[in-house]
Design a protein around this motif. Structure first.
Motif, PDB file in Angstrom:
ATOM      1  N   UNK A 150      25.874  -0.435  15.727  1.00 36.77           N
ATOM      2  CA  UNK A 150      27.244  -0.682  16.165  1.00 36.77           C
ATOM      3  C   UNK A 150      27.610  -2.151  15.966  1.00 36.77           C
ATOM      4  N   UNK A 151      26.655  -3.048  16.251  1.00 37.57           N
ATOM      5  CA  UNK A 151      26.906  -4.479  16.070  1.00 37.57           C
ATOM      6  C   UNK A 151      27.281  -4.805  14.619  1.00 37.57           C
ATOM      7  N   UNK A 180      32.718   5.755  15.246  1.00 42.42           N
ATOM      8  CA  UNK A 180      33.793   5.588  16.229  1.00 42.42           C
ATOM      9  C   UNK A 180      34.056   4.100  16.489  1.00 42.42           C
ATOM     10  N   UNK A 181      32.979   3.316  16.598  1.00 42.80           N
ATOM     11  CA  UNK A 181      33.135   1.880  16.837  1.00 42.80           C
ATOM     12  C   UNK A 181      33.913   1.219  15.714  1.00 42.80           C
ATOM     13  N   UNK A 182      33.645   1.628  14.482  1.00 41.40           N
ATOM     14  CA  UNK A 182      34.374   1.074  13.333  1.00 41.40           C
ATOM     15  C   UNK A 182      35.859   1.392  13.432  1.00 41.40           C
ATOM     16  N   UNK A 183      36.178   2.599  13.876  1.00 39.33           N
ATOM     17  CA  UNK A 183      37.588   3.013  13.991  1.00 39.33           C
ATOM     18  C   UNK A 183      38.312   2.197  15.056  1.00 39.33           C
ATOM     19  N   UNK A 206      18.631  -3.758  24.600  1.00 37.76           N
ATOM     20  CA  UNK A 206      20.073  -3.840  24.339  1.00 37.76           C
ATOM     21  C   UNK A 206      20.498  -5.278  24.069  1.00 37.76           C
ATOM     22  N   UNK A 207      19.967  -6.203  24.855  1.00 40.71           N
ATOM     23  CA  UNK A 207      20.294  -7.624  24.664  1.00 40.71           C
ATOM     24  C   UNK A 207      19.817  -8.107  23.300  1.00 40.71           C
ATOM     25  N   UNK A 208      18.594  -7.773  22.950  1.00 43.69           N
ATOM     26  CA  UNK A 208      18.026  -8.221  21.678  1.00 43.69           C
ATOM     27  C   UNK A 208      18.803  -7.662  20.487  1.00 43.69           C
ATOM     28  N   UNK A 209      19.335  -6.467  20.628  1.00 41.36           N
ATOM     29  CA  UNK A 209      20.058  -5.834  19.524  1.00 41.36           C
ATOM     30  C   UNK A 209      21.469  -6.383  19.328  1.00 41.36           C
ATOM     31  N   UNK A 210      21.966  -7.139  20.323  1.00 39.49           N
ATOM     32  CA  UNK A 210      23.272  -7.759  20.153  1.00 39.49           C
ATOM     33  C   UNK A 210      24.335  -7.360  21.149  1.00 39.49           C
TER      34      UNK A 210
END
Length: 307
Positions: free
Chosen positions: A157-158, A114-117, A183-187
């Motif tokens: 998602x990042x 969904x994020x890509x869309x 969440x912060x570490x993942x981007x």
């Protein structure tokens, strides 16, 4: 008219600059409100969470009142991502505030899809990830209840989007700081603190749950002190901006969240009671700043005085 136009209310929520810190909470705002409030006066526009495929939502009743709040279990009723891209994105792009697309999914792969869309649209300014929804591939626990799953989801998602990511955290955890750090570490570019509190209410006359799904999410003024505590805790450990969400019904409520560490604030349940609540809250923020001879709303962020 909003007074105090000389006051700078512009805030940055992780690379996305808003003209003011007030926006709707996902699920409490729709196109029909255009006849009630001027969307252009908002800091951002956040429609209801969208899913990959159409969903009918949970069985009724879906909402019940509680003391100083309400419980809802809508179930992310959705017309699907294609309808959202074809109809909602063009509609909201008519207005000046940035459009933040809230995404909900049943798996990490689905979140990424969904994020890509939505990333393909220049009219979508940022992505809010509703990681409080259940992970159907992880025993039904919410993604945001496990720091490792949270990290993996946001990392995936990042990898598919360049747009700012807002992770909407679940308050139904032992340590929200641990999830926030993951969440912060993942981007993630910013954090939404937080979604609704899991709750339940029973009709003592019928002895049946007041919600068709038995349990639902508690929102409204009753949860504000819990959210204030969580904003403060998260602000102590992360470097990215925080969006406060939960129980805001006045300008002072919004300011309280900002003093605890929030850069912006979402308004939800109050808009059901008073559809133009967000604009009233903006007016009240101006009044407070005029009273305290302040000219920049950013001077409120994290300025709680302890000791």
């Amino acid at each position: 008219m909003i007074r105090g136009s000389f006051i700078n209310k512009r805030v940055d929520i992780g690379g996305l600059v808003l003209e003011n810190p007030i926006m709707p909470a996902s699920g409490t705002f729709g196109p029909e409100m255009e006849s009630v409030i001027d969307f252009n006066l908002l800091g951002a526009i956040v429609p209801k969470s969208i899913t990959l495929d159409p969903r009918s939502g949970n069985k009724t009743p879906r909402v019940c009142e509680t003391v100083a709040g309400m419980i809802n279990s809508i179930g992310i009723q959705s017309k699907g991502i294609q309808y959202y891209m074809d109809h909602y994105v063009p509609f909201y792009s008519k207005f000046t505030p940035p459009l933040i697309s809230s995404l909900s999914a049943d798996s990490i792969d689905e979140f990424a899809e969904i994020a890509h869309i939505v990333t393909q649209s220049d009219d979508v300014a940022a992505i809010e990830l509703n990681i409080s929804c259940p992970n159907l591939k992880g025993n039904g626990l919410a993604f945001g209840m496990d720091p490792e799953v949270t990290f993996k989801l946001i990392k995936e998602v990042r990898a598919v989007t360049h747009k700012p990511i807002i992770a909407k955290l679940s308050p139904n955890v032992t340590s929200i700081q641990e999830i926030a750090l993951a969440a912060e570490e993942a981007g993630s570019n910013s954090l939404n603190v937080a979604n609704t509190l899991l709750a339940m209410s029973i009709d003592v006359h019928t002895r049946k749950p007041k919600i068709g799904n038995v349990m639902g999410g508690l929102s409204g003024p009753a949860i504000k002190p819990v959210i204030i505590r969580m904003i403060y805790q998260v602000a102590q450990v992360v470097k990215i901006p925080i969006i406060g969400c939960g129980g805001v019904s006045s300008g002072e409520d919004a300011i309280e969240m900002m003093l605890a560490g929030a850069s912006a604030v979402q308004v939800g349940t109050s808009s059901f009671i008073q559809p133009d609540a967000m604009l009233r809250i903006l007016n009240e923020i101006d009044s407070y700043m005029n009273q305290h001879e302040m000219t920049d709303v950013r001077d409120l962020i994290g300025k709680i005085e302890i000791g």
